[in-house]
Design an enzyme around this catalytic site. Structure first.
Site, PDB file in Angstrom:
ATOM      1  N   ASP A 182      19.350 -36.296 -31.903  1.00 32.53           N
ATOM      2  CA  ASP A 182      19.761 -35.063 -31.247  1.00 32.53           C
ATOM      3  C   ASP A 182      18.554 -34.118 -31.188  1.00 32.53           C
ATOM      4  OD1 ASP A 182      22.459 -33.370 -30.628  1.00 32.53           O
ATOM      5  OD2 ASP A 182      20.963 -32.096 -31.583  1.00 32.53           O
ATOM      6  N   ILE A 183      18.370 -33.468 -30.026  1.00 29.05           N
ATOM      7  CA  ILE A 183      17.256 -32.524 -29.884  1.00 29.05           C
ATOM      8  C   ILE A 183      17.591 -31.242 -30.640  1.00 29.05           C
ATOM      9  CG2 ILE A 183      15.844 -31.210 -28.255  1.00 29.05           C
ATOM     10  CD1 ILE A 183      16.523 -33.298 -26.131  1.00 29.05           C
ATOM     11  N   ASN A 190      17.610 -24.013 -23.396  1.00 23.72           N
ATOM     12  CA  ASN A 190      18.344 -23.645 -22.184  1.00 23.72           C
ATOM     13  C   ASN A 190      18.469 -22.134 -22.039  1.00 23.72           C
ATOM     14  OD1 ASN A 190      18.870 -26.139 -20.984  1.00 23.72           O
ATOM     15  ND2 ASN A 190      20.685 -26.506 -22.220  1.00 23.72           N
ATOM     16  N   ASP A 199      16.580 -29.570 -18.537  1.00 27.92           N
ATOM     17  CA  ASP A 199      16.670 -30.902 -17.916  1.00 27.92           C
ATOM     18  C   ASP A 199      15.343 -31.646 -18.020  1.00 27.92           C
ATOM     19  OD1 ASP A 199      19.297 -30.464 -17.276  1.00 27.92           O
ATOM     20  OD2 ASP A 199      18.944 -30.091 -15.136  1.00 27.92           O
ATOM     21  N   GLU A 225      22.560 -33.276 -25.425  1.00 28.79           N
ATOM     22  CA  GLU A 225      21.197 -33.555 -25.892  1.00 28.79           C
ATOM     23  C   GLU A 225      21.154 -34.673 -26.918  1.00 28.79           C
ATOM     24  OE1 GLU A 225      22.642 -29.958 -28.361  1.00 28.79           O
ATOM     25  OE2 GLU A 225      23.029 -30.891 -26.425  1.00 28.79           O
TER      26      GLU A 225
END
Length: 311
Positions: A182-183, A190, A199, A225
């Site tokens: 997971d980021i 965002n 994106d 993500e």
């Protein structure tokens, strides 16, 4: 997709062959599409003079169906003087549960466009199409199984592949690992720089993931993500090596040209079949719990799932 998917065609292969000569566009090719069964939606281009279909690892077309014999049937292509196939014949290879064409059990029979071939719990539709039709069909297939933003497999198809890996690995007593990553603080990316930049970050992490895994590994965007990877024939220790390579590659990448000046990192959880899970949902849950443990440990790190208790 699986190593034995050599019979399954790719859009690049079709385009390469079409480039050789414009005459290819009118040439008819035969293929099977799985319309029912565990391998639903898979497409196999029939190119060899004789193609064996079965459950064995050595079969040209391998199906994940317990009711399919190791070598269930043979498809023979009958060619004309120009060496172009004009007819296809299926032959039962003494299978346990038989070969059925359009609901009728047969031992050897010519199959025609639109015929439905049933083996075990799997039904395959036989079709004769030219290269343009096949390329169109393959484009639709890719759209159905891939995430449109990153080009990785989507969640639905990944879960389908994972269930197949569990079935095959259980049968052959093989080990494999699942990485879930997971980021970190992606919402801030965002919120601060906009969804277009977000994106870009997602697409680049997907590329880094692809560059740092093997060709036969199965990578997918699991949602938002979050990404997942199946590492065939890989133990927990081996998966840690791969995960650390991915973690370092993301951390060291300069995302500023993509509009994100902040450092991007990922947290990673690792599960192993059968040590930390023997069913699809159980294995994913264990890897997900390990991922959240990595988040709780300060992020930008790796955690391993705990072994399941054997009752």
């Amino acid at each position: 997709m699986d190593g034995k998917d050599t019979a399954a065609f790719s859009n690049q292969a079709i385009e390469a062959q079409m480039t050789e000569s414009h005459s290819f566009a009118g040439m008819v090719r035969f293929y099977f599409t799985v319309i029912a069964g565990a391998d639903f939606s898979r497409v196999f281009l029939l190119e060899k003079t004789e193609t064996v279909l079965g459950r064995s690892d050595k079969a040209d077309i391998q199906l994940d169906d317990e009711k399919v014999s190791r070598q269930h049937l043979k498809i023979s292509l009958v060619k004309n003087s120009a060496q172009a196939p004009t007819r296809a014949v299926v032959t039962d290879l003494n299978s346990k549960n038989g070969l059925f064409v359009n609901g009728i059990r047969v031992y050897e029979q010519e199959i025609r466009n639109g015929d439905k071939v049933k083996v075990g719990d799997t039904i395959l539709k036989f079709e004769a199409q030219d290269y343009l039709d096949i390329a169109y069909h393959d484009k639709l297939y890719q759209q159905a199984i891939c995430d449109p933003l990153t080009g990785l497999l989507n969640r639905t198809y990944f879960q389908h592949e994972l269930s197949k890996f569990i079935s095959l690995s259980s049968r052959h007593q093989h080990t494999f690992a699942v990485i879930m990553l997971d980021i970190d603080f992606f919402k801030k990316v965002n919120d601060t720089y906009g969804h277009d930049v977000g994106d870009n970050v997602l697409k680049m992490v997907a590329k880094i993931l692809t560059r740092n895994t093997r060709g036969h590994d199965v990578a997918a965007r699991f949602g938002g993500e979050e990404f997942v990877v199946i590492l065939p024939e890989t133990s927990l220790n081996g998966a840690v090596v791969v995960a650390e390579r991915i973690r370092m590659a993301v951390e060291s990448f300069n995302f500023e040209p993509l509009g994100c000046p902040r450092c991007v990192t990922v947290s990673i959880g690792i599960g192993e079949f059968p040590t930390t899970g023997i069913a699809t949902e159980e294995l994913l849950k264990c890897a997900d719990e390990a991922l959240y443990a990595a988040k709780a440990s300060g992020r930008n790190c790796i955690c391993i799932a705990r072994p399941v208790k054997v009752t």
